[in-house]
Design an enzyme around this catalytic site. Sequence first.
Site, PDB file in Angstrom:
ATOM      1  N   HIS A 169       0.819  -1.214   0.000  1.00 52.82           N
ATOM      2  CA  HIS A 169       0.000   0.000   0.000  1.00 52.82           C
ATOM      3  C   HIS A 169       0.857   1.270   0.000  1.00 52.82           C
ATOM      4  CE1 HIS A 169       0.229  -0.114   4.553  1.00 52.82           C
ATOM      5  NE2 HIS A 169       0.350   1.190   4.345  1.00 52.82           N
ATOM      6  N   ASP A 196      -0.016  -7.623   1.569  1.00 53.64           N
ATOM      7  CA  ASP A 196       0.456  -6.233   1.649  1.00 53.64           C
ATOM      8  C   ASP A 196       1.979  -6.218   1.768  1.00 53.64           C
ATOM      9  OD1 ASP A 196       0.543  -3.521   1.791  1.00 53.64           O
ATOM     10  OD2 ASP A 196      -0.399  -3.343   3.757  1.00 53.64           O
ATOM     11  N   SER A 212       4.094   2.622   7.913  1.00 57.02           N
ATOM     12  CA  SER A 212       3.749   1.531   7.008  1.00 57.02           C
ATOM     13  C   SER A 212       4.975   1.046   6.266  1.00 57.02           C
ATOM     14  CB  SER A 212       2.716   2.000   5.982  1.00 57.02           C
ATOM     15  OG  SER A 212       1.450   2.084   6.557  1.00 57.02           O
TER      16      SER A 212
END
Length: 274
Positions: free
Chosen positions: A72, A117, A217
């Site tokens: 992402h 992910d 992230s």
Amino acid sequence: MKSLQHTLFVSLIVVSLTPTYHGVEIIGGHEVEPHSKPYMVSIQKDECGKKSNTHYCGGALIRSGWVLTAAHCQSKGSIRVVLGAHSLSRNEKSQQKLQVKEQHPHPQFNKKTKENDIMLLELSNDAKINKDVKLLQLPKDKDADVKPGTRCTVAGWGVRTAKSNSPSDTLREVMLNVIDRKTCNSKDYYNRKPVVTKDMICASDSKGREDAAKGDSGGPLICDSKFKGIVSYGPRKPTAKKPGIYTLISKKYLDWIQKIIGIQTYNMTTEGFY
């Protein structure tokens, strides 16, 4: 009293993810010893109207020309990585700034379910391995999973307070505990929205005050001194029953990495490992 309230507030860790999946950030935690995590990568992109690149995701250097991060964190524009950094604002001699040649998100990444992910970044040039820039060894496939209760750490340059939109200038980290998937999928927790699969890790502190969040992230989850996961997803507000979700670096992902990079990842030597 105000001082105590302020201290408690800044110690909170919020897990947050923007609708366009531009990352998660650490709020609170503590600053790490400078350059004690030489594998850490700041992923940055150009922002309109700003003079310099902006940090938006983290990652780990796994080969001299490759960074592992979250899918992402994929960007439509050009991005670069900064290696060997502690402070993002200072012109540290230890820093190496390299452009990303190509982004390789996992082909089955699903924004809705958070599955797969994971992404590889191919750098335009190889990083120079030294005392401030080192490789983080990938786990061996035979011991990929992490037992509930395991103590882990996650680091990043994410925001330090829930109301902030700016990343931390210096690298920070928090301590977390792994939670079993059955509990994490229960009605009192995520209620299978999303489903925490065998390729994911649930982790938080016992009081729900510390975790990764926006800006972190793609950063590495380190458990028992081993690279076990990647910061993926979490709720906007801190709560013990909404732990952070991390991509587990399982055998299927090790095989995928091997296919992209072209080497047998989980039998790599420890040369350059921190």
